[in-house]
Write an enzyme that holds these catalytic residues in place. Structure first.
Site, PDB file in Angstrom:
ATOM      1  N   GLU A  29       0.812  -5.664   4.135  1.00  0.00           N
ATOM      2  CA  GLU A  29       0.804  -5.395   3.006  1.00  0.00           C
ATOM      3  C   GLU A  29       0.911  -6.514   2.686  1.00  0.00           C
ATOM      4  O   GLU A  29       2.283  -7.554   1.973  1.00  0.00           O
ATOM      5  CB  GLU A  29       2.563  -4.482   2.351  1.00  0.00           C
ATOM      6  CG  GLU A  29       2.851  -3.870   3.180  1.00  0.00           C
ATOM      7  CD  GLU A  29       4.404  -2.806   3.084  1.00  0.00           C
ATOM      8  OE1 GLU A  29       5.030  -3.695   1.950  1.00  0.00           O
ATOM      9  OE2 GLU A  29       4.453  -1.746   3.040  1.00  0.00           O
ATOM     10  N   GLU A  55       1.973   3.195   7.254  1.00  0.00           N
ATOM     11  CA  GLU A  55       3.841   3.359   6.849  1.00  0.00           C
ATOM     12  C   GLU A  55       3.778   4.312   5.934  1.00  0.00           C
ATOM     13  O   GLU A  55       3.330   3.943   4.820  1.00  0.00           O
ATOM     14  CB  GLU A  55       4.377   1.731   6.802  1.00  0.00           C
ATOM     15  CG  GLU A  55       6.067   1.546   6.674  1.00  0.00           C
ATOM     16  CD  GLU A  55       5.933   0.056   6.451  1.00  0.00           C
ATOM     17  OE1 GLU A  55       5.174  -0.624   7.333  1.00  0.00           O
ATOM     18  OE2 GLU A  55       6.775   0.020   5.275  1.00  0.00           O
TER      19      GLU A  55
HETATM   20  C1  IDC Z   1      12.429  -3.835   5.338  1.00  0.00           C
HETATM   21  C2  IDC Z   1      12.652  -3.307   7.288  1.00  0.00           C
HETATM   22  C3  IDC Z   1      14.404  -4.251   6.293  1.00  0.00           C
HETATM   23  C4  IDC Z   1      13.705  -5.678   6.631  1.00  0.00           C
HETATM   24  C5  IDC Z   1      12.673  -6.103   5.329  1.00  0.00           C
HETATM   25  C6  IDC Z   1      12.352  -7.531   5.838  1.00  0.00           C
HETATM   26  O1  IDC Z   1      13.875  -2.283   6.740  1.00  0.00           O
HETATM   27  O2  IDC Z   1      15.190  -3.629   7.876  1.00  0.00           O
HETATM   28  O3  IDC Z   1      15.182  -6.451   6.125  1.00  0.00           O
HETATM   29  O4  IDC Z   1      11.900  -4.983   5.849  1.00  0.00           O
HETATM   30  O5  IDC Z   1      12.094  -7.929   6.382  1.00  0.00           O
HETATM   31  C7  IDC Z   1       7.852  -2.273   3.697  1.00  0.00           C
HETATM   32  C8  IDC Z   1       7.199  -3.234   5.074  1.00  0.00           C
HETATM   33  C9  IDC Z   1       8.541  -3.265   6.057  1.00  0.00           C
HETATM   34  C10 IDC Z   1      10.093  -2.877   4.987  1.00  0.00           C
HETATM   35  C11 IDC Z   1      10.242  -1.889   4.530  1.00  0.00           C
HETATM   36  C12 IDC Z   1      11.157  -1.534   3.578  1.00  0.00           C
HETATM   37  O6  IDC Z   1       6.328  -2.872   4.931  1.00  0.00           O
HETATM   38  O7  IDC Z   1       7.964  -4.407   6.490  1.00  0.00           O
HETATM   39  O8  IDC Z   1      10.785  -3.337   6.079  1.00  0.00           O
HETATM   40  N1  IDC Z   1       8.901  -1.675   3.435  1.00  0.00           N
HETATM   41  O9  IDC Z   1      11.638  -1.490   2.720  1.00  0.00           O
HETATM   42  N2  IDC Z   1       7.157  -2.008   2.397  1.00  0.00           N
HETATM   43  C13 IDC Z   1       7.778  -1.688   1.285  1.00  0.00           C
HETATM   44  C14 IDC Z   1       8.984  -1.401   2.066  1.00  0.00           C
END
Ligand code: IDC
Length: 482
Positions: free
Chosen positions: A308, A400
């Protein structure tokens, strides 16, 4: 799943008949002046919309084997232009177009085919070209007789050699679909048919390694009937940068586990913070050189080069992609590569842009797709509308998404999730859901503690999100084989 049958005997006979014909042609040639038999057949199909089109071109070599080829054709209308091609290098001068092979598809045995294509634009009209040449020979669809000995009567019509890929030898998603290739805006299987892959993403491997083992992946492949495992290897947050060798090995082990179960393995270089992929350019080159060399022989591996990007321009992301993709292609030339988009892979929307920036300035590489991410409780109609608009112009892959808010937590938004997945099904856009893990957050498929307990199949340990995804993913796939 489809049942498997042996290739029809007729096609074996046809191949034999052509072999005899080729021999007869060779015998007619004076030995001192051996001349290669040439001949080709081309099919050109288009999908057209106002101002734009996708062309798919299948080239069949009906002459002696070649190691390199150039296809030539002329557009009927002066307003027709090649915009972005794949599987060949295109040049256009006025109405005349040439397409030269890439390294991996230059060799064409007698009777062999290859498929290339491009996205184009048109102004007044979009008629298809009617005449093609291959290495200078006009493709008449039959074998060209040697010029030194013209036959007095027209040769009998010959049955062209078989061009179809033999039927699959297994029933798993990877066995049926084989090596994937981007065709127009779609992901196509080894039969050139558009397909959709549906599966799950791991959580961060640095935190949830205990969720990815034989039992959990058996459940994903057999109980969930998933086609795809996305392997999310964070780079920061105690990820790859802290132990490159260890994380590379962990990814490779999971590729093997997905492969053993007939699933596609999507290797995700999970950049997130910082959002500029250039921050990790050297790491990306090192990592992808290693995993692409290690997995080059596999047909079920897809590479996602940045998760991302955020806070950076599309041109920076494109620059990054144009440096990382060649590293992968050097080892694994025919693998599909996925490129993240601006604004957390929102096609730019979350940072005030839209997909035009990609469509108007695509990454200079073939066989790639662009990623789009959404979280159903946060991203609704305005995002769906943009995906629908973009999907007719650029190849998309949802690597994702969550059923909850973008924080990864909260309740499942069923109405929005349904609207999203119905749209992706209709457009045959592949997807992976965040996450196949027991994280203590609404996006996780399993309840906390599940991975320690080791019971994954069935619904006993699923969250609301897990239940929802399992029932969507378990529905039958549509994987055409002819
Ligand atoms: C989130 C995980 C969470 C973690 C956070 C930081 O669910 O447990 O603490 O990342 O690493 C994304 C990202 C993905 C995120 C997810 C939800 O690719 O890494 O995971 N998210 O926030 N993009 C949009 C949402």
């Amino acid at each position: 799943m489809t049942s498997i049958s042996r290739p029809p005997r007729r096609s074996l006979l046809a191949a034999g008949a052509v072999g005899v014909l080729a021999l007869a042609a060779a015998a007619l040639l004076p030995s001192t002046n051996a001349m290669a038999a040439t001949g080709c057949a081309v099919t050109y199909t288009t999908n057209s919309w106002q101002g734009g089109f996708t062309a798919n071109i299948t080239i069949q070599n009906l002459g002696d084997p070649v190691n390199a080829w150039t296809l030539g054709f002329t557009f009927p209308d002066a307003g027709q232009k090649v915009v972005q091609g794949w599987s060949a290098t295109y040049q256009q001068s006025g109405k005349a177009v040439t397409a030269k092979n890439l390294d991996y598809n230059g060799s064409l045995a007698t009777g062999a085919s290859t498929t290339i294509g491009f996205n184009g634009s048109w102004t007044a009209a979009n008629p298809s070209p009617t005449s093609f040449t291959l290495n200078g020979t006009t493709c008449t669809g039959g074998t060209t007789p040697p010029t030194s000995a013209p036959p007095t009567t027209a040769p009998p019509p010959t049955t062209p050699p078989p061009t179809t890929t033999p039927p699959p030898t297994g029933t798993t998603p990877a066995a049926i679909n084989g090596q994937l290739r981007v065709c127009g805006v779609n992901l196509c299987n080894q039969y050139g048919k558009p397909i959709q892959l549906r599966g799950m993403s791991t959580h961060g491997l640095q935190w949830f390694a205990n969720c990815y083992n034989d039992a959990s992946l058996d459940a994903l492949a057999n109980d969930w009937q998933a086609d795809l495992l996305r392997i999310s290897m964070y780079v920061q947050e105690q990820g790859y940068e802290t132990n490159p060798t260890g994380f590379t090995n962990q990814v490779n082990n999971l590729v093997d586990k997905a492969t053993a179960r007939g699933m596609y393995a999507l290797i995700d270089f999970h950049t997130l913070t910082p959002g500029d992929p250039m921050y990790n350019l050297d790491r990306a080159k090192t990592f992808f050189a290693a995993v692409s060399a290690r997995n080059a022989g596999k047909k079920n591996v897809i590479y996602e080069i940045t998760n991302e990007p955020n806070g950076v321009s599309w041109s920076t992301i494109k620059n990054y992609a144009e440096q990382v993709i060649p590293v992968i292609r050097a080892n694994h030339p025919d693998a599909v590569v996925l490129v993240g988009t601006r604004g957390w892979s929102s096609l730019g929307v979350s940072e005030g842009g839209n997909s035009d920036e990609v469509a108007n300035n695509p990454v200079r590489a073939s066989n790639i797709m662009y990623t789009f991410h959404f979280y159903a409780a946060s991203h609704k109609d305005s995002y769906r509308n943009e995906v629908q608009r973009a999907a007719s112009r650029i190849p998309l892959f949802v690597t994702e998404f969550g059923t909850v808010t973008y924080t990864g937590d909260g309740a499942v938004d069923t109405a929005s999730s349904n609207a999203w997945l119905d749209l992706l099904d209709r457009l045959k856009i592949s997807y992976a859901n965040w996450t196949y893990s027991d994280a203590n957050e609404g996006s996780a498929a399993f309840r906390p503690g599940t991975c320690a307990g080791g019971q994954y199949a069935g619904t006993a340990n699923l969250t609301a999100s897990g239940n929802y995804l399992r029932s969507r993913i378990r529905t039958p796939d549509n994987f055409p084989t002819s």
